[in-house]
Design an enzyme around this catalytic site. Structure first.
Site, PDB file in Angstrom:
ATOM      1  N   HIS A   6      31.476  70.645  63.158  1.00  0.00           N
ATOM      2  CA  HIS A   6      31.212  69.614  62.152  1.00  0.00           C
ATOM      3  C   HIS A   6      30.310  68.533  62.703  1.00  0.00           C
ATOM      4  CE1 HIS A   6      34.071  70.674  58.973  1.00  0.00           C
ATOM      5  NE2 HIS A   6      34.803  71.165  59.947  1.00  0.00           N
ATOM      6  N   PRO A   7      29.481  67.970  61.836  1.00  0.00           N
ATOM      7  CA  PRO A   7      28.742  66.781  62.242  1.00  0.00           C
ATOM      8  C   PRO A   7      29.694  65.595  62.265  1.00  0.00           C
ATOM      9  CG  PRO A   7      28.350  67.243  59.944  1.00  0.00           C
ATOM     10  CD  PRO A   7      29.188  68.379  60.475  1.00  0.00           C
ATOM     11  N   PHE A  30      36.230  62.929  64.759  1.00  0.00           N
ATOM     12  CA  PHE A  30      37.035  62.608  63.596  1.00  0.00           C
ATOM     13  C   PHE A  30      36.727  63.610  62.483  1.00  0.00           C
ATOM     14  CE2 PHE A  30      37.283  60.076  59.572  1.00  0.00           C
ATOM     15  CZ  PHE A  30      38.654  59.915  59.538  1.00  0.00           C
ATOM     16  N   ALA A  68      35.781  64.887  53.415  1.00  0.00           N
ATOM     17  CA  ALA A  68      34.926  63.788  52.978  1.00  0.00           C
ATOM     18  C   ALA A  68      34.563  63.841  51.500  1.00  0.00           C
ATOM     19  CB  ALA A  68      33.644  63.779  53.817  1.00  0.00           C
TER      20      ALA A  68
END
Length: 166
Positions: free
Chosen positions: A66-67, A119, A123
């Site tokens: 993940h970014p 984290f 989103a």
């Protein structure tokens, strides 16, 4: 893509498709091997069952795919091959103020320094400010609690991506 098309993919193609939903190699392998699926519900159920049985290293591998929330350069680089399924997940970050983006960036650094992984948050539908507040609320947790929290957020993410896939 429909269910029949997913079931008819060869192993390499199926792995590529599932990797767009979650970058844990063990999860992808479990999903590829679970085919053929008889319904969308069976895919969702097997995805969750496969996720529950993984090791910490498998979860960390998924998180690494993940970014970082709010990191625009990271978003571009890591979403390059998953753009169709993941492209709008952090859309609210594009319109966030510089102050909110800086708070997210600092929070991400603090979080990663404390827990050893980025984290992870589901989103979709959340503003950058909401994500920053969630990050701050989770920072006081211990590592095991955060591993569980992040794994649950990852589960929500791959479930949404599976829905988009089909």
């Amino acid at each position: 893509m429909n269910l029949e098309q997913l079931n008819s993919l060869n192993t390499e193609q199926a792995a590529h498709v599932f990797m767009q939903c979650c970058t844990s190699s063990a999860w992808v392998e479990a999903m590829v091997q679970a085919r053929p699926f008889d319904s969308r519900q069976s895919i969702a159920r097997l995805a969750d069952l496969s996720w529950q049985g993984l090791q910490e290293s498998d979860y960390l591998e998924a998180f690494a795919g993940h970014p970082k929330i709010g990191d625009v350069n990271s978003l571009r680089a890591k979403y390059a091959n998953t753009k169709a399924l993941a492209g709008n997940e952090q859309k609210s970050v594009e319109v966030a103020s510089d102050a909110v983006l800086e708070a997210l960036a600092q929070g991400n650094r603090d979080y990663e320094n404390k827990f050893g992984f980025i984290f992870i948050v589901f989103a979709t539908g959340k503003s950058a400010k909401e994500m920053s507040e969630l990050l701050q609320a989770r920072l006081p947790n211990d590592r095991q609690t955060e591993l569980v929290n992040a794994a649950e957020e990852q589960r929500k993410i791959f479930q949404l991506r599976l829905e988009k896939l089909l």
